[in-house]
Design a protein around this motif. Structure first.
Motif, PDB file in Angstrom:
ATOM      1  N   ASP A  76      -1.539  -6.374  -1.745  1.00 11.41           N
ATOM      2  CA  ASP A  76      -1.021  -4.876  -1.691  1.00 11.41           C
ATOM      3  C   ASP A  76       0.352  -4.729  -2.302  1.00 11.41           C
ATOM      4  O   ASP A  76       1.418  -5.179  -1.679  1.00 11.41           O
ATOM      5  CB  ASP A  76      -1.040  -4.502  -0.427  1.00 11.41           C
ATOM      6  CG  ASP A  76      -0.711  -2.827  -0.219  1.00 11.41           C
ATOM      7  OD1 ASP A  76      -0.074  -2.607  -1.035  1.00 11.41           O
ATOM      8  OD2 ASP A  76      -1.424  -2.216   0.676  1.00 11.41           O
ATOM      9  N   ARG A  77       0.445  -4.602  -3.666  1.00  9.80           N
ATOM     10  CA  ARG A  77       1.516  -4.591  -4.455  1.00  9.80           C
ATOM     11  C   ARG A  77       2.592  -3.530  -3.774  1.00  9.80           C
ATOM     12  O   ARG A  77       3.845  -3.747  -3.943  1.00  9.80           O
ATOM     13  CB  ARG A  77       1.149  -4.159  -5.986  1.00  9.80           C
ATOM     14  CG  ARG A  77       2.484  -4.138  -6.473  1.00  9.80           C
ATOM     15  CD  ARG A  77       2.455  -4.031  -8.200  1.00  9.80           C
ATOM     16  NE  ARG A  77       3.695  -4.451  -8.648  1.00  9.80           N
ATOM     17  CZ  ARG A  77       3.616  -5.349  -9.515  1.00  9.80           C
ATOM     18  NH1 ARG A  77       2.843  -6.275  -9.810  1.00  9.80           N
ATOM     19  NH2 ARG A  77       5.016  -5.336 -10.222  1.00  9.80           N
ATOM     20  N   SER A  78       2.134  -2.361  -3.423  1.00 14.46           N
ATOM     21  CA  SER A  78       2.925  -1.281  -2.921  1.00 14.46           C
ATOM     22  C   SER A  78       3.729  -1.838  -1.522  1.00 14.46           C
ATOM     23  O   SER A  78       4.878  -1.576  -1.413  1.00 14.46           O
ATOM     24  CB  SER A  78       2.377   0.036  -2.499  1.00 14.46           C
ATOM     25  OG  SER A  78       1.389  -0.370  -1.485  1.00 14.46           O
ATOM     26  N   VAL A  79       3.154  -2.591  -0.645  1.00 14.57           N
ATOM     27  CA  VAL A  79       3.766  -3.013   0.475  1.00 14.57           C
ATOM     28  C   VAL A  79       4.779  -4.201   0.019  1.00 14.57           C
ATOM     29  O   VAL A  79       5.751  -4.269   0.401  1.00 14.57           O
ATOM     30  CB  VAL A  79       2.818  -3.681   1.546  1.00 14.57           C
ATOM     31  CG1 VAL A  79       3.203  -4.494   2.563  1.00 14.57           C
ATOM     32  CG2 VAL A  79       1.927  -2.539   1.929  1.00 14.57           C
ATOM     33  N   LEU A  80       4.344  -5.073  -1.093  1.00 16.80           N
ATOM     34  CA  LEU A  80       5.492  -6.175  -1.515  1.00 16.80           C
ATOM     35  C   LEU A  80       6.667  -5.404  -2.191  1.00 16.80           C
ATOM     36  O   LEU A  80       7.504  -6.006  -2.059  1.00 16.80           O
ATOM     37  CB  LEU A  80       4.518  -7.090  -2.501  1.00 16.80           C
ATOM     38  CG  LEU A  80       5.361  -8.109  -3.324  1.00 16.80           C
ATOM     39  CD1 LEU A  80       5.804  -9.123  -1.984  1.00 16.80           C
ATOM     40  CD2 LEU A  80       4.577  -8.891  -4.164  1.00 16.80           C
ATOM     41  N   ASP A  81       6.249  -4.499  -3.036  1.00 11.01           N
ATOM     42  CA  ASP A  81       7.294  -3.810  -3.707  1.00 11.01           C
ATOM     43  C   ASP A  81       8.193  -3.039  -2.915  1.00 11.01           C
ATOM     44  O   ASP A  81       9.565  -3.282  -2.824  1.00 11.01           O
ATOM     45  CB  ASP A  81       6.751  -2.794  -4.475  1.00 11.01           C
ATOM     46  CG  ASP A  81       6.139  -2.994  -5.766  1.00 11.01           C
ATOM     47  OD1 ASP A  81       6.220  -4.297  -6.251  1.00 11.01           O
ATOM     48  OD2 ASP A  81       5.531  -2.324  -6.530  1.00 11.01           O
ATOM     49  N   GLU A 127       8.562 -12.605   1.898  1.00  9.11           N
ATOM     50  CA  GLU A 127       6.875 -12.941   2.389  1.00  9.11           C
ATOM     51  C   GLU A 127       6.871 -12.467   3.891  1.00  9.11           C
ATOM     52  O   GLU A 127       5.832 -12.149   4.295  1.00  9.11           O
ATOM     53  CB  GLU A 127       6.769 -14.535   2.282  1.00  9.11           C
ATOM     54  CG  GLU A 127       5.188 -14.816   2.575  1.00  9.11           C
ATOM     55  CD  GLU A 127       5.100 -16.234   2.804  1.00  9.11           C
ATOM     56  OE1 GLU A 127       3.815 -16.729   2.562  1.00  9.11           O
ATOM     57  OE2 GLU A 127       6.157 -17.028   3.113  1.00  9.11           O
ATOM     58  N   MET A 128       7.938 -12.899   4.700  1.00  8.23           N
ATOM     59  CA  MET A 128       7.928 -12.622   5.915  1.00  8.23           C
ATOM     60  C   MET A 128       7.604 -11.073   6.273  1.00  8.23           C
ATOM     61  O   MET A 128       6.867 -10.558   7.112  1.00  8.23           O
ATOM     62  CB  MET A 128       9.092 -13.002   6.907  1.00  8.23           C
ATOM     63  CG  MET A 128       9.082 -12.859   8.630  1.00  8.23           C
ATOM     64  SD  MET A 128      10.470 -13.618   9.248  1.00  8.23           S
ATOM     65  CE  MET A 128      11.655 -12.705   8.610  1.00  8.23           C
ATOM     66  N   MET A 129       8.499 -10.484   5.664  1.00  7.75           N
ATOM     67  CA  MET A 129       8.504  -8.857   5.683  1.00  7.75           C
ATOM     68  C   MET A 129       7.130  -8.437   5.300  1.00  7.75           C
ATOM     69  O   MET A 129       6.614  -7.434   5.641  1.00  7.75           O
ATOM     70  CB  MET A 129       9.789  -8.185   5.229  1.00  7.75           C
ATOM     71  CG  MET A 129      10.985  -8.731   5.979  1.00  7.75           C
ATOM     72  SD  MET A 129      10.682  -8.582   7.948  1.00  7.75           S
ATOM     73  CE  MET A 129      10.579  -6.867   8.114  1.00  7.75           C
ATOM     74  N   TYR A 130       6.730  -8.923   4.050  1.00  5.91           N
ATOM     75  CA  TYR A 130       5.599  -8.229   3.567  1.00  5.91           C
ATOM     76  C   TYR A 130       4.352  -8.614   4.572  1.00  5.91           C
ATOM     77  O   TYR A 130       3.581  -7.711   4.683  1.00  5.91           O
ATOM     78  CB  TYR A 130       5.469  -9.284   2.109  1.00  5.91           C
ATOM     79  CG  TYR A 130       3.966  -8.920   1.547  1.00  5.91           C
ATOM     80  CD1 TYR A 130       3.312  -7.950   0.867  1.00  5.91           C
ATOM     81  CD2 TYR A 130       2.960  -9.815   1.947  1.00  5.91           C
ATOM     82  CE1 TYR A 130       2.044  -7.493   0.557  1.00  5.91           C
ATOM     83  CE2 TYR A 130       1.483  -9.596   1.359  1.00  5.91           C
ATOM     84  CZ  TYR A 130       1.167  -8.663   0.767  1.00  5.91           C
ATOM     85  OH  TYR A 130      -0.218  -8.198   0.416  1.00  5.91           O
ATOM     86  N   ASN A 131       4.247  -9.848   4.946  1.00  5.11           N
ATOM     87  CA  ASN A 131       3.378  -9.932   6.123  1.00  5.11           C
ATOM     88  C   ASN A 131       3.384  -8.984   7.185  1.00  5.11           C
ATOM     89  O   ASN A 131       2.123  -8.489   7.489  1.00  5.11           O
ATOM     90  CB  ASN A 131       3.166 -11.482   6.532  1.00  5.11           C
ATOM     91  CG  ASN A 131       2.747 -12.493   5.649  1.00  5.11           C
ATOM     92  OD1 ASN A 131       2.083 -11.991   4.542  1.00  5.11           O
ATOM     93  ND2 ASN A 131       3.233 -13.547   5.355  1.00  5.11           N
ATOM     94  N   GLN A 132       4.334  -8.767   7.668  1.00  2.00           N
ATOM     95  CA  GLN A 132       4.655  -7.708   8.865  1.00  2.00           C
ATOM     96  C   GLN A 132       4.366  -6.506   8.396  1.00  2.00           C
ATOM     97  O   GLN A 132       3.541  -5.800   9.263  1.00  2.00           O
ATOM     98  CB  GLN A 132       6.041  -8.079   9.405  1.00  2.00           C
ATOM     99  CG  GLN A 132       6.331  -9.350   9.979  1.00  2.00           C
ATOM    100  CD  GLN A 132       5.428  -9.494  11.341  1.00  2.00           C
ATOM    101  OE1 GLN A 132       5.269  -8.604  12.093  1.00  2.00           O
ATOM    102  NE2 GLN A 132       4.934 -10.967  11.081  1.00  2.00           N
ATOM    103  N   ASN A 133       4.647  -6.113   7.246  1.00  2.20           N
ATOM    104  CA  ASN A 133       4.400  -4.634   6.966  1.00  2.20           C
ATOM    105  C   ASN A 133       3.116  -4.421   6.478  1.00  2.20           C
ATOM    106  O   ASN A 133       2.569  -3.357   6.888  1.00  2.20           O
ATOM    107  CB  ASN A 133       5.474  -4.430   5.867  1.00  2.20           C
ATOM    108  CG  ASN A 133       6.856  -3.935   6.050  1.00  2.20           C
ATOM    109  OD1 ASN A 133       6.924  -3.322   7.257  1.00  2.20           O
ATOM    110  ND2 ASN A 133       8.000  -4.434   5.374  1.00  2.20           N
TER     111      ASN A 133
END
Length: 119
Positions: free
Chosen positions: A79-84, A103-109
């Motif tokens: 999910d690019r928007s979550v990663l962005d 990465e940690m916050m991307y996974n949590q979000n």
């Protein structure tokens, strides 16, 4: 003494030039691989030698490896928007711009984006 100053300036210049590469824009070229490595090394050194006093070679190598592995996993982010958003928050709003943190916050979000409040 001049030699030491020159070496210091070269190291400073190389770390100042290293830039964050967005994992989903990574093309696998040697130039980008080198840029990712330079960024990770400079960032880890800044964090562990400049911010906190844990500037031990074993700590630096361990954190460099963790960040490179996090970068590699992020190149497969779904999910690019979550990663962005994670990159924006941790690389723009606050200065915690490591691939490991992103990465940690991307996974949590990503996980939170699939949840809803319920009884």
């Amino acid at each position: 003494m001049k030699k030491m100053v020159l070496i210091f300036l070269c190291l400073l210049a190389s770390s100042a030039q290293a830039k964050f590469i967005h994992p989903l824009d990574f093309d696998g070229s040697q130039a980008q691989k080198d840029e990712v490595i330079s960024y990770i090394q400079a960032r880890v050194k800044k964090d562990y030698c400049g911010t906190i006093n844990m500037c031990q070679e074993v700590m630096l190598r361990m954190m460099e490896k963790e960040n490179l592995e996090a970068f590699k996993r992020l190149t497969k982010a779904a999910d690019r928007s979550v990663l962005d958003r994670s990159i924006h928050d941790y690389c723009g709003t606050i200065d915690m711009c490591t691939y490991q943190m992103v990465e940690m916050m991307y996974n949590q979000n990503l996980k939170a984006s699939k949840q809803q409040l319920s009884w």
